[in-house]
Design a protein around this motif. Structure first.
Motif, mmCIF file in Angstrom:
data_model
loop_
_atom_site.group_PDB
_atom_site.id
_atom_site.type_symbol
_atom_site.label_atom_id
_atom_site.label_comp_id
_atom_site.label_asym_id
_atom_site.label_seq_id
_atom_site.Cartn_x
_atom_site.Cartn_y
_atom_site.Cartn_z
ATOM 1 N N LEU A 206 61.539 0.510 44.052
ATOM 2 C CA LEU A 206 60.872 1.007 45.261
ATOM 3 C C LEU A 206 59.364 1.051 45.087
ATOM 4 O O LEU A 206 58.613 0.891 46.051
ATOM 5 N N GLY A 207 58.920 1.257 43.852
ATOM 6 C CA GLY A 207 57.481 1.299 43.602
ATOM 7 C C GLY A 207 56.806 -0.046 43.773
ATOM 8 O O GLY A 207 55.578 -0.113 43.909
ATOM 9 N N MET A 208 57.569 -1.135 43.766
ATOM 10 C CA MET A 208 56.980 -2.465 43.913
ATOM 11 C C MET A 208 56.510 -2.741 45.332
ATOM 12 O O MET A 208 55.815 -3.734 45.577
ATOM 13 N N PHE A 209 56.897 -1.897 46.279
ATOM 14 C CA PHE A 209 56.435 -2.061 47.669
ATOM 15 C C PHE A 209 55.115 -1.333 47.908
ATOM 16 O O PHE A 209 54.563 -1.411 48.994
ATOM 17 N N GLN A 210 54.633 -0.605 46.902
ATOM 18 C CA GLN A 210 53.354 0.088 47.022
ATOM 19 C C GLN A 210 52.277 -0.748 46.346
ATOM 20 O O GLN A 210 52.285 -0.907 45.131
ATOM 21 N N HIS A 211 51.377 -1.270 47.152
ATOM 22 C CA HIS A 211 50.324 -2.130 46.638
ATOM 23 C C HIS A 211 49.090 -1.294 46.306
ATOM 24 O O HIS A 211 49.088 -0.070 46.465
ATOM 25 N N ARG A 212 48.049 -1.947 45.837
ATOM 26 C CA ARG A 212 46.885 -1.205 45.362
ATOM 27 C C ARG A 212 46.225 -0.378 46.464
ATOM 28 O O ARG A 212 45.868 0.777 46.256
ATOM 29 N N PHE A 213 46.066 -0.963 47.635
ATOM 30 C CA PHE A 213 45.382 -0.264 48.713
ATOM 31 C C PHE A 213 46.276 -0.007 49.925
ATOM 32 O O PHE A 213 45.857 0.659 50.865
ATOM 33 N N THR A 214 47.446 -0.555 49.937
ATOM 34 C CA THR A 214 48.337 -0.403 51.099
ATOM 35 C C THR A 214 49.762 -0.125 50.638
ATOM 36 O O THR A 214 50.112 -0.329 49.472
#
Length: 233
Positions: A206-214
């Motif tokens: 699930l953390g892979m859907f959180q990008h650096r700024f978005t």
């Protein structure tokens, strides 16, 4: 309590422009399944799901076996140091995993189990609370049943397997739910032990859907809905 889950389910069917609309709406105007398609194509989500399912199933089975067997011994047998050993086991449940996860990691590293399924499952195979829970349940089973079984020629293991376990079905069911939920939601240990993306569990995935700024809210809510399916079923 249900509001966040309803919002998550609703957002998983919203197109990107409706996710951030104000005022927020629970029912999407143009519902779409594109977020679910994106969740499965952007990352190997099915692999993450199967990894979590495998580790959680092995953990639950091991906890049911070890907890019921140890609970049976502590409840029905008298031996020197029984109370002290039981208190030590019970005391371990009060020690947070974070306080000993580094020495545990070094031990697993010495075994060569970094980024392996056995390394993922190792700290989840025994549960001190499960031993206490089953011991308290088995204490209530009359000793006369065991004595009658011994007279009929039953071995001690057969007494455990054919008499104690069937009488503990409700306790085992409750413990299995607790153990599976605990293993499924584990995050710190998989994050520490896993270097290979294809060994990620759902919590790491699930953390892979959180990008650096978005944050891709549509996809992450769709993946979150998929991740809670085993828990609610």
């Amino acid at each position: 309590m249900l509001l966040p889950f309803v919002w998550m389910l609703s957002t998983s069917f919203k197109p990107p422009d409706e996710v951030i609309t104000w005022p927020p709406k629970f029912i999407p105007k143009n519902p779409t399944t594109a977020n679910y398609v994106e969740a499965f194509t952007a990352v190997p989500l099915m692999r993450f799901f199967l990894n979590s399912l495998l580790v959680s199933t092995i953990s639950t089975g091991s906890i049911l076996l070890t907890s019921s067997l140890a609970g049976f011994i502590f409840a029905k047998y008298r031996f020197p140091g029984r109370s002290l050993i039981f208190m030590i086991i019970l005391a371990t449940s009060m020690v947070p995993f974070q306080s000993y996860m580094i020495p545990f990691y070094l031990m697993v590293s010495e075994l060569g189990w970094i980024s392996t399924y056995q390394g993922l499952a190792l700290p989840l195979l025994v549960m001190a609370f499960g031993i206490f829970f089953m011991r308290q349940n088995i204490v209530s089973i009359p000793d006369e049943l065991m004595d009658a079984a011994r007279i009929d020629g039953c071995s001690e293991f057969r007494i455990y397997w054919q008499i104690i376990l069937p009488l503990c079905k409700s306790a085992l069911a409750a413990l299995s739910i607790f153990a599976f939920k605990n293993a499924w939601g584990d995050f710190i240990w998989p994050l520490l032990i896993t270097n290979d993306v294809y060994l990620y569990t759902m919590e790491l995935g699930l953390g892979m859907f959180q990008h650096r700024f978005t944050v891709d809210y549509g996809s992450i809510t769709a993946a979150s809905v998929i991740s809670i399916v085993p828990i609610i079923t």
